[in-house]
Design an enzyme around this catalytic site. Sequence first.
Site, PDB file in Angstrom:
ATOM      1  N   HIS A  16      46.849  49.394  36.337  1.00  0.00           N
ATOM      2  CA  HIS A  16      45.879  49.182  37.722  1.00  0.00           C
ATOM      3  C   HIS A  16      44.967  50.151  37.574  1.00  0.00           C
ATOM      4  O   HIS A  16      45.021  50.834  38.255  1.00  0.00           O
ATOM      5  CB  HIS A  16      46.045  48.804  39.177  1.00  0.00           C
ATOM      6  CG  HIS A  16      45.563  47.984  39.804  1.00  0.00           C
ATOM      7  ND1 HIS A  16      45.932  46.752  40.683  1.00  0.00           N
ATOM      8  CD2 HIS A  16      45.170  48.415  40.591  1.00  0.00           C
ATOM      9  CE1 HIS A  16      45.480  46.533  41.393  1.00  0.00           C
ATOM     10  NE2 HIS A  16      44.183  47.744  41.761  1.00  0.00           N
ATOM     11  N   ARG A  71      23.567  51.592  36.539  1.00  0.00           N
ATOM     12  CA  ARG A  71      22.337  50.681  36.439  1.00  0.00           C
ATOM     13  C   ARG A  71      22.537  50.027  35.034  1.00  0.00           C
ATOM     14  O   ARG A  71      21.840  48.447  34.721  1.00  0.00           O
ATOM     15  CB  ARG A  71      20.954  51.827  36.350  1.00  0.00           C
ATOM     16  CG  ARG A  71      21.452  52.249  37.805  1.00  0.00           C
ATOM     17  CD  ARG A  71      21.138  51.359  38.995  1.00  0.00           C
ATOM     18  NE  ARG A  71      20.208  50.763  38.923  1.00  0.00           N
ATOM     19  CZ  ARG A  71      20.091  49.580  40.019  1.00  0.00           C
ATOM     20  NH1 ARG A  71      20.964  49.362  40.243  1.00  0.00           N
ATOM     21  NH2 ARG A  71      18.866  48.230  40.119  1.00  0.00           N
ATOM     22  N   GLY A 170      39.283  42.861  46.093  1.00  0.00           N
ATOM     23  CA  GLY A 170      38.499  42.595  47.376  1.00  0.00           C
ATOM     24  C   GLY A 170      39.126  42.587  48.245  1.00  0.00           C
ATOM     25  O   GLY A 170      40.307  42.916  47.886  1.00  0.00           O
ATOM     26  N   GLU A 200      48.128  44.088  48.962  1.00  0.00           N
ATOM     27  CA  GLU A 200      47.259  44.962  49.641  1.00  0.00           C
ATOM     28  C   GLU A 200      47.882  45.197  50.936  1.00  0.00           C
ATOM     29  O   GLU A 200      47.734  46.087  51.069  1.00  0.00           O
ATOM     30  CB  GLU A 200      46.218  45.553  48.349  1.00  0.00           C
ATOM     31  CG  GLU A 200      45.731  46.562  49.052  1.00  0.00           C
ATOM     32  CD  GLU A 200      44.391  47.210  48.263  1.00  0.00           C
ATOM     33  OE1 GLU A 200      43.639  45.979  48.279  1.00  0.00           O
ATOM     34  OE2 GLU A 200      44.505  48.066  48.240  1.00  0.00           O
TER      35      GLU A 200
HETATM   36  N1  HPA Z   1      41.278  46.046  46.528  1.00  0.00           N
HETATM   37  C1  HPA Z   1      40.802  45.413  45.913  1.00  0.00           C
HETATM   38  N2  HPA Z   1      40.178  46.126  45.929  1.00  0.00           N
HETATM   39  C2  HPA Z   1      39.544  47.045  45.208  1.00  0.00           C
HETATM   40  C3  HPA Z   1      39.544  47.800  45.379  1.00  0.00           C
HETATM   41  C4  HPA Z   1      42.026  47.577  45.652  1.00  0.00           C
HETATM   42  O1  HPA Z   1      42.080  48.718  46.106  1.00  0.00           O
HETATM   43  N3  HPA Z   1      39.336  48.830  44.548  1.00  0.00           N
HETATM   44  C5  HPA Z   1      38.132  48.296  44.015  1.00  0.00           C
HETATM   45  N4  HPA Z   1      38.630  47.473  44.571  1.00  0.00           N
HETATM   46 ZN    ZN Z   2      42.630  47.622  42.541  1.00  0.00          ZN
END
Ligand code: HPA
Ligand code: ZN
Length: 327
Positions: A16, A71, A170, A200
């Site tokens: 991850h 970019r 996200g 999360e």
């Molecule tokens: N969670 C959700 N979106 C993300 C994360 C994350 O840990 N890291 C980068 N985009």
């Molecule tokens: Zn993540």
Amino acid sequence: TALRAFVHALPKVELHVHLVGSASLPTVLELARRRPSAGVPTEPSALAEFFTFRDFPHFLRNYLAVTSLVRDARDIHTLVTGLAADLAAQNARYAEVTVTPYNHVLDGMPADDLLTGLASGRAAARADHGVELAWCFDIPGEKGVVAGRETVVFALRERPEGLVSFGLGGPEVGVGRAQFAPFFTAAREAGLHSVPHAGETTGPATVWSAVHDLGAERIGHGVGAHTDPALMEYLALQRIPLEVCPTSNIRTGQFASIAAHPVRRLLDHGVLVTLNTDDPPMFGATLDGEYVAVAEALGLTAAEIALFAKNAVDASFLPSADKTVLV
Ligand code: HPA
Ligand code: ZN
């Protein structure tokens, strides 16, 4: 310390890590200086403050500002080879790296540049660092079902070498997992593995939805499952591993400390836990550091620490022949 040396010597895999979130601080500064209007600090002390997050939305805002600095194919190549060098320095030989094509294209990068940079970076990672990389293309959930559709169409049309999985990142608050079900169905029917973020910043209901609606085979974070014993039992029995990122969770304010983190509770319920970094320089995390922090907080034996490394190999989407070589 002996613990750190032991952890370092373990051959590890990273399951991850976001490509943009893996950019080293010098790389971010260099990109920011080239494009000061993006709002990313161009001096180290200001960048350190920029990467001190009040909460998850604050993190995501600043993460997307860094994304906007990337970019072209050369920038992508720089990110990929930088990540490979960092992985090699952690004695990590394989990683599944999350890439968010929709965000790059939205920020004006031609899709061909993205694909070219990923391919050349992956070849250089192998040749120059001995690191094998696989890709997870993920939906930026905050951009809605349009992003979901575009991401799966792009993934299945291009199918770059090394693409193994399909994800969803996200925010979770206000972004239900179920709305993305058709895109995960299409991705799975085409042979991609389902690896959404869930649990999360929210609780068990999101993790259940990832399992039931998106066919999750592995879950990004998933720590929100810790309040639901039936869910933990389900994850354990179905062998759906969690990609746990303890420092990330602390730095986005989900838990106060590693001692307060539910990794112990998840392990006690038989859940397959892997340790990962998420966005390492943004969180001040390293893969070795995650292993050391958890080992110290939980008072683990060497055999228990090694089990995390083995779990990650088992939980990976490496072909089974390669898994036996790595463990
Ligand atoms: N969670 C959700 N979106 C993300 C994360 C994350 O840990 N890291 C980068 N985009
Ligand atoms: Zn993540």
